[in-house]
Write a protein that holds these residues in place. Sequence first.
Motif, PDB file in Angstrom:
ATOM      1  N   ALA A 526       7.207  -5.001   7.835  1.00  0.00           N
ATOM      2  CA  ALA A 526       6.535  -5.412   9.067  1.00  0.00           C
ATOM      3  C   ALA A 526       5.035  -5.318   8.821  1.00  0.00           C
ATOM      4  O   ALA A 526       4.510  -4.236   8.557  1.00  0.00           O
ATOM      5  CB  ALA A 526       6.951  -4.527  10.226  1.00  0.00           C
ATOM      6  N   LEU A 527       4.337  -6.462   8.894  1.00  0.00           N
ATOM      7  CA  LEU A 527       2.934  -6.514   8.491  1.00  0.00           C
ATOM      8  C   LEU A 527       2.025  -6.861   9.664  1.00  0.00           C
ATOM      9  O   LEU A 527       2.313  -7.811  10.412  1.00  0.00           O
ATOM     10  CB  LEU A 527       2.729  -7.559   7.386  1.00  0.00           C
ATOM     11  N   PRO A 528       0.911  -6.170   9.812  1.00  0.00           N
ATOM     12  CA  PRO A 528      -0.151  -6.627  10.717  1.00  0.00           C
ATOM     13  C   PRO A 528      -0.983  -7.690  10.007  1.00  0.00           C
ATOM     14  O   PRO A 528      -0.788  -7.968   8.821  1.00  0.00           O
ATOM     15  CB  PRO A 528      -0.961  -5.354  10.958  1.00  0.00           C
ATOM     16  N   ILE A 529      -1.875  -8.307  10.718  1.00  0.00           N
ATOM     17  CA  ILE A 529      -2.779  -9.261  10.082  1.00  0.00           C
ATOM     18  C   ILE A 529      -3.542  -8.538   8.967  1.00  0.00           C
ATOM     19  O   ILE A 529      -4.115  -7.477   9.172  1.00  0.00           O
ATOM     20  CB  ILE A 529      -3.767  -9.857  11.101  1.00  0.00           C
ATOM     21  N   GLY A 530      -3.513  -9.133   7.770  1.00  0.00           N
ATOM     22  CA  GLY A 530      -4.170  -8.519   6.614  1.00  0.00           C
ATOM     23  C   GLY A 530      -3.241  -7.673   5.773  1.00  0.00           C
ATOM     24  O   GLY A 530      -3.619  -7.253   4.670  1.00  0.00           O
ATOM     25  N   GLY A 531      -2.019  -7.407   6.225  1.00  0.00           N
ATOM     26  CA  GLY A 531      -1.060  -6.612   5.462  1.00  0.00           C
ATOM     27  C   GLY A 531      -0.430  -7.429   4.349  1.00  0.00           C
ATOM     28  O   GLY A 531      -0.400  -8.664   4.381  1.00  0.00           O
ATOM     29  N   SER A 532       0.110  -6.728   3.351  1.00  0.00           N
ATOM     30  CA  SER A 532       0.687  -7.386   2.183  1.00  0.00           C
ATOM     31  C   SER A 532       2.059  -6.813   1.871  1.00  0.00           C
ATOM     32  O   SER A 532       2.369  -5.668   2.188  1.00  0.00           O
ATOM     33  CB  SER A 532      -0.226  -7.219   0.957  1.00  0.00           C
ATOM     34  N   TRP A 618       4.378  -8.481  12.212  1.00  0.00           N
ATOM     35  CA  TRP A 618       5.430  -9.492  12.062  1.00  0.00           C
ATOM     36  C   TRP A 618       6.269  -9.153  10.829  1.00  0.00           C
ATOM     37  O   TRP A 618       5.723  -8.767   9.783  1.00  0.00           O
ATOM     38  CB  TRP A 618       4.822 -10.888  11.892  1.00  0.00           C
ATOM     39  N   SER A 619       7.557  -9.294  10.973  1.00  0.00           N
ATOM     40  CA  SER A 619       8.438  -9.082   9.829  1.00  0.00           C
ATOM     41  C   SER A 619       8.197 -10.201   8.819  1.00  0.00           C
ATOM     42  O   SER A 619       8.207 -11.388   9.173  1.00  0.00           O
ATOM     43  CB  SER A 619       9.902  -9.092  10.285  1.00  0.00           C
TER      44      SER A 619
END
Length: 664
Positions: A526-532, A618-619
């Motif tokens: 599950a990533l926020p904006i900018g996550g990888s 977002w997943s």
Amino acid sequence: MIVEFGAFALVLALALSVLQTGLATVGRVRRSPLLAGGADGAAMASAFAIVLAFAALIYAFATSDFSVENVARNSHTDKPMLYKVAAAWGSHEGSLVLWCGVMAVFAAILARARGLPFGLKTSAVGVQGALTTLFLAFAVFTSNPFVRIEDAPVQGNSLNPLLQDPALAIHPPLLYFGYVGFSVTFSLAVAALIEGRAFSGFWPAWGRWVRPWALASWVFLTAGITLGSFWAYYELGWGGWWFWDPVENASFMPWLAGAALLHSAVVTERRGALAGWTVFLALLAFTFSMLGAFLVRSGVLTSVHAFAVDPERGLMLLAILAVAAGSAFALFAWRAPQLKGGGMFAPVSREGALVLNNLFLTVAAATVLLGTLYPLILEAATGQTISVGPPYFAMTFTPLMLVAFLILPAGPLLSWKRADARGAMQRLALAGGLAIACGFAFWLAFEPKKALAAAGIAIGAWLILGALAEVLERVRLFRVPVAEVLRRARGLPMGAWGMTLAHAGLGVFVLGAVAETSFKLESAEALPIGGSVIAGPWKATLTDVRIVEGPNYLAEQGVVTVTSVEGRATPRTVTSERRFFPAGGQTTTEVGLDFRGLDDVYVVMGERRATPAGERAWSLRLYHNPWARLIFLGPAIMALGGVLSLMDRRLRLAMPGRRKGVAA
């Protein structure tokens, strides 16, 4: 008015098909060229009527005529025009008209074929007319696509959003040309059984007449299955390309039977042998096609590929299957004693290799049939529900195919009637050595636990190199001057090049399937904006999420930057979407694909959720699918090989016997 004209044309086509069957039957009994010619004319008129009916149906969809029940259930004014037209064959009723149309057009082509003996051609036209009559009666009386409704809705319900895709606009027609093409081989087989051994050399001539139809059908089916597999790969968002879904199996079984028929027909044409077996396979291929139609449309299976869930119509299809296949196989059993004989051959010969090829293909088709039908039979008998999935097919189908692949390259290097096995192996020694070296190098590059994958790579290389070895043997490379090699290469028939491409394409597919299955990597976070998220050598970073509006949907679109973990690859941007279709109230997922050479970096954005810190996230699922390109390139090469073979002047579709000697 146009809709009523289409309904009339469909009924007219049914009447013409009945007339075609009757005239052909009486004309064959009385040996009347006049009546037989009337049957040919009725076949062409029936095909024209169905084409008009289908054009009227497309017009109803294109103009969003919601007074037609079929249009109201499967279309919407907001849909792009491509999908409005595609919806004409995206429903059960419309696809059945397409099925009947293809069958009738093929009957018309058969009616115009020259060079076939009078009795064989007239009987085949009559059988094809009977098949068309059965399916047209089913369409007219139980699945009429032109039925009006009294209170027409302002808007329709729209087609299943999963089917609103360019690949799915082309996929069904290709499959139907393949499925229904086997109806001609079925008709020619039944006609041959009716005629019996009509003259000396009948079966070699019959094998030559059957081959172009079998090959054309197999090519269409190969292209259709490949396109459907690619659609499932990038549309469904599960990261795979084949799941042994029962409806997938429904298309795979006639493909296997068709491949066996092609190889068997070669023996019948060249040597007059295996006539009974070739006839049996010609009947079996179309029987599998009809079985697939029953499975897809009866409601006995739950699948995204299924057209209908109507048990009553399923029973009608089952009755058609029982009448058509039952009567054909009963005739086969009656005529079987007359199908013996033909050219004798030693076990070690090209005929022997083709018989072995047929054995493995038909047993493999039987394992697929058992895995597909066993859950249905068990549930009907005991009420117990089970599922037969990939593990069963890995244990049964895969070993059979591996042995068949090992034998395959040797067949074309064996001579007819009697062959030298040692000489063939010597000519394949270099190809075998290189294939083993490829597998060993692959094994050294990875962990020892990947020994099975390395063996699979060796088999794929063996198929490719073996196909090339056969061509090099024909042109005698390194044995004659270069000018002579080029002259021999130019003189090779198109059928030889087609066979080489088909066998090599199979090897390309095996390489891709083995690599993708054995070395596929995936990761989900599950990533926020900018996550990888990282999967193997690739990293995907969620850079933005935005709302976009399509022609008939709203989408939450994730913008993802894909690069290598080490930073050596050029960053690329892909998008993955979650689309909502207001007309049907359905949500679908659109995959983001980054093509990296032979590999795919496969990105799927899922639902929005909140992190423990309260951020929006977002997943995101990331797959690394190595050599995935080869999975779809291989069958494309196989289909191209089939097309090249059809271009061979010795193998003319529907016009196989213009030579006067054969007609006499």
